[in-house]
Design an enzyme around this catalytic site. Sequence first.
Site, PDB file in Angstrom:
ATOM      1  CG  HIS A  95      84.163  44.899  11.908  1.00 34.39           C
ATOM      2  ND1 HIS A  95      83.355  44.798  13.020  1.00 34.39           N
ATOM      3  CD2 HIS A  95      83.328  44.893  10.835  1.00 34.39           C
ATOM      4  CE1 HIS A  95      82.089  44.717  12.622  1.00 34.39           C
ATOM      5  NE2 HIS A  95      82.043  44.772  11.307  1.00 34.39           N
ATOM      6  CD  GLU A 146      80.723  48.043   8.960  1.00 38.45           C
ATOM      7  OE1 GLU A 146      79.949  47.337   8.317  1.00 38.45           O
ATOM      8  OE2 GLU A 146      81.551  47.578   9.766  1.00 38.45           O
TER       9      GLU A 146
END
Length: 219
Positions: A95, A146
Site C-alpha cells: 500500500h 490507487e
Amino acid sequence: MKNKIIAANWKSNMTKDEAKIWINEATTSIQESDLNIIVFPPFTLLDMLSGYIKVNDLNFSLGSQDISPFPKGAHTGEISGELIKEFADYVLIGHSERRSDIGENAEMINDKINEAIKNNLKPIVCISEIDQVKFLNFDKIMLAYEPISAIGTNNPMNPQEVSQKIKELKSEKNFDFLYGGSVSEGNINDYLKEELISGVLVGTNSLNPQDFINLIKNA
Ligand code: PGA
C-alpha cells in the site's frame, strides 16, 4: 454487481468493540449481497472476526493489511504468512502508505508476494505508478491501482480515466485490477460499470457501518 470485489481497508482503525458494532450493523446487508466482499482489519482483529465468520456462516472473506517478507522464525515483530493463513485468505501488499511510511521497496514487496503465494494467501498488490508494475516478478496476481492524489482526499480519479490507465498497465502485464481512492456510495457504481475494473478498494468509507452498507447497496 455480481462477482465484483469490494475490499474494505480499515487501516490502523477499529477497536474490538467498534468492530463488533460494525459487524452487527453490516451483517444483514453483506449477507444479502452477491458481491465478493473482503475486509482487511488490523491484525489484532483477525482472530475474533474469523471466528465470528465461521460461527455465523457469513459470506465475506478476510485479509491482512501486510505480511512479513520472511518465513516464520526469529523475526521479532513480524507476522508471517503461516500465522496469517490461520485467519485470512487474502493479503494486501505494498500500500502507498507503507511504501512512504515504512519505506517498502520493490524487493521487499516481491518477497512478501512470494511468502503470500507459498502460504496459499491471495495477494492484492497496491500500485500508484506504472514503474511499480514493471518491478513485479509475478504474473497471476491481483493489483489495486490507487493514485496517491485520490487516497483519502475526496478527489477520486474519473472512472474512464482509470480504465484508460488500466489498459496501459495491462500492456505491461495482464493483471486484474481494482481501483482505490475516495470510493463512496455516490461513485461506486461508476467504477464497477467499467469492464476493466474488477472491483474497488475502499478506505475511509468502509469504517462507518452505515456508509459501508450504503456503498454495497449502490454497488
Ligand atoms: P480511501 O482509501 O478510500 O480513504 O481513499 C483507499 C485506500 O487507501 O486503500
